[in-house]
Design a protein around this motif. Structure first.
Motif, PDB file in Angstrom:
ATOM      1  N   GLU A  87       0.801  -1.223   0.000  1.00 19.25           N
ATOM      2  CA  GLU A  87       0.000   0.000   0.000  1.00 19.25           C
ATOM      3  C   GLU A  87       0.835   1.274   0.000  1.00 19.25           C
ATOM      4  O   GLU A  87       0.321   2.341  -0.299  1.00 19.25           O
ATOM      5  CB  GLU A  87      -0.949  -0.004   1.197  1.00 19.25           C
ATOM      6  CG  GLU A  87      -1.967  -1.115   1.097  1.00 19.25           C
ATOM      7  CD  GLU A  87      -3.171  -0.885   1.965  1.00 19.25           C
ATOM      8  OE1 GLU A  87      -3.322   0.200   2.560  1.00 19.25           O
ATOM      9  OE2 GLU A  87      -3.980  -1.816   2.042  1.00 19.25           O
ATOM     10  N   TYR A  88       2.124   1.168   0.343  1.00 20.24           N
ATOM     11  CA  TYR A  88       3.005   2.339   0.367  1.00 20.24           C
ATOM     12  C   TYR A  88       4.429   1.839   0.264  1.00 20.24           C
ATOM     13  O   TYR A  88       4.799   0.871   0.920  1.00 20.24           O
ATOM     14  CB  TYR A  88       2.805   3.126   1.669  1.00 20.24           C
ATOM     15  CG  TYR A  88       3.751   4.295   1.861  1.00 20.24           C
ATOM     16  CD1 TYR A  88       3.589   5.462   1.132  1.00 20.24           C
ATOM     17  CD2 TYR A  88       4.796   4.219   2.769  1.00 20.24           C
ATOM     18  CE1 TYR A  88       4.462   6.540   1.313  1.00 20.24           C
ATOM     19  CE2 TYR A  88       5.667   5.287   2.956  1.00 20.24           C
ATOM     20  CZ  TYR A  88       5.495   6.447   2.222  1.00 20.24           C
ATOM     21  OH  TYR A  88       6.343   7.503   2.399  1.00 20.24           O
ATOM     22  N   GLY A  89       5.230   2.505  -0.549  1.00 23.76           N
ATOM     23  CA  GLY A  89       6.639   2.178  -0.658  1.00 23.76           C
ATOM     24  C   GLY A  89       6.909   1.040  -1.629  1.00 23.76           C
ATOM     25  O   GLY A  89       6.027   0.657  -2.394  1.00 23.76           O
ATOM     26  N   PRO A  90       8.129   0.540  -1.582  1.00 19.77           N
ATOM     27  CA  PRO A  90       9.175   0.832  -0.597  1.00 19.77           C
ATOM     28  C   PRO A  90       9.742   2.234  -0.796  1.00 19.77           C
ATOM     29  O   PRO A  90       9.781   2.744  -1.912  1.00 19.77           O
ATOM     30  CB  PRO A  90      10.238  -0.233  -0.874  1.00 19.77           C
ATOM     31  CG  PRO A  90      10.065  -0.537  -2.327  1.00 19.77           C
ATOM     32  CD  PRO A  90       8.594  -0.395  -2.613  1.00 19.77           C
ATOM     33  N   VAL A  91      10.167   2.830   0.316  1.00 15.18           N
ATOM     34  CA  VAL A  91      10.689   4.200   0.269  1.00 15.18           C
ATOM     35  C   VAL A  91      11.759   4.371   1.341  1.00 15.18           C
ATOM     36  O   VAL A  91      11.679   3.776   2.415  1.00 15.18           O
ATOM     37  CB  VAL A  91       9.541   5.224   0.453  1.00 15.18           C
ATOM     38  CG1 VAL A  91       8.890   5.108   1.809  1.00 15.18           C
ATOM     39  CG2 VAL A  91      10.000   6.636   0.194  1.00 15.18           C
ATOM     40  N   ASP A  92      12.761   5.172   1.012  1.00  6.60           N
ATOM     41  CA  ASP A  92      13.778   5.579   1.982  1.00  6.60           C
ATOM     42  C   ASP A  92      13.313   6.894   2.579  1.00  6.60           C
ATOM     43  O   ASP A  92      13.249   7.906   1.885  1.00  6.60           O
ATOM     44  CB  ASP A  92      15.144   5.754   1.300  1.00  6.60           C
ATOM     45  CG  ASP A  92      15.672   4.459   0.733  1.00  6.60           C
ATOM     46  OD1 ASP A  92      15.511   3.415   1.396  1.00  6.60           O
ATOM     47  OD2 ASP A  92      16.242   4.474  -0.377  1.00  6.60           O
ATOM     48  N   GLU A  93      12.938   6.864   3.865  1.00  5.51           N
ATOM     49  CA  GLU A  93      12.379   8.045   4.521  1.00  5.51           C
ATOM     50  C   GLU A  93      13.491   8.957   5.035  1.00  5.51           C
ATOM     51  O   GLU A  93      14.591   8.489   5.352  1.00  5.51           O
ATOM     52  CB  GLU A  93      11.472   7.617   5.680  1.00  5.51           C
ATOM     53  CG  GLU A  93      10.266   6.798   5.256  1.00  5.51           C
ATOM     54  CD  GLU A  93       9.174   7.587   4.545  1.00  5.51           C
ATOM     55  OE1 GLU A  93       9.390   8.762   4.170  1.00  5.51           O
ATOM     56  OE2 GLU A  93       8.083   7.023   4.358  1.00  5.51           O
TER      57      GLU A  93
END
Length: 118
Positions: A87-93
């Motif tokens: 539902e979200y990402g993958p992401v480097d926050e």
């Protein structure tokens, strides 16, 4: 891949309300404060933490549960292979984690994350 830590997140508009109960009464330390989330725990080896958040960070919904793993990409591939939709990402926050959101079989929003090495 192995699970390294599981963190429960409690959605609240008033994250300051947790201080009196969890820090003042139970003696937990404020171990993280990003303004929108505060995490209480101890600065020693432990397996239990509880966070109070007004959002999930990056303007995402607050996840029901956060699970720290040693390899986010392996976990992501495992979830996809098992048929779970991301539902979200993958992401480097910007606060130093790589993560994605997935729903468990019970509809709970799960934040799977790893702390990035500096």
């Amino acid at each position: 891949m192995k699970v390294k830590r599981i963190v429960a997140n409690v959605n609240t508009k008033d994250i300051t309300a947790a201080k009196r109960f969890y820090q003042d009464v139970l003696g937990l330390d404020l171990v993280m404060d990003h303004g929108w989330i505060r995490t209480y725990g101890l600065n020693e080896e432990m397996s239990i933490q509880i966070s109070f958040a007004s959002q999930g960070g990056s303007e995402t919904p607050t996840p029901d549960l956060s699970i720290e793993v040693d390899d986010v990409d392996a976990a992501l591939e495992g979830m996809k292979r098992a048929g779970f939709s991301i539902e979200y990402g993958p992401v480097d926050e910007p606060w130093g984690v790589r993560r994605f959101y997935v729903r468990d079989p019970f509809g709970k929003l799960i934040n799977i994350l790893a702390h990035e090495l500096s």
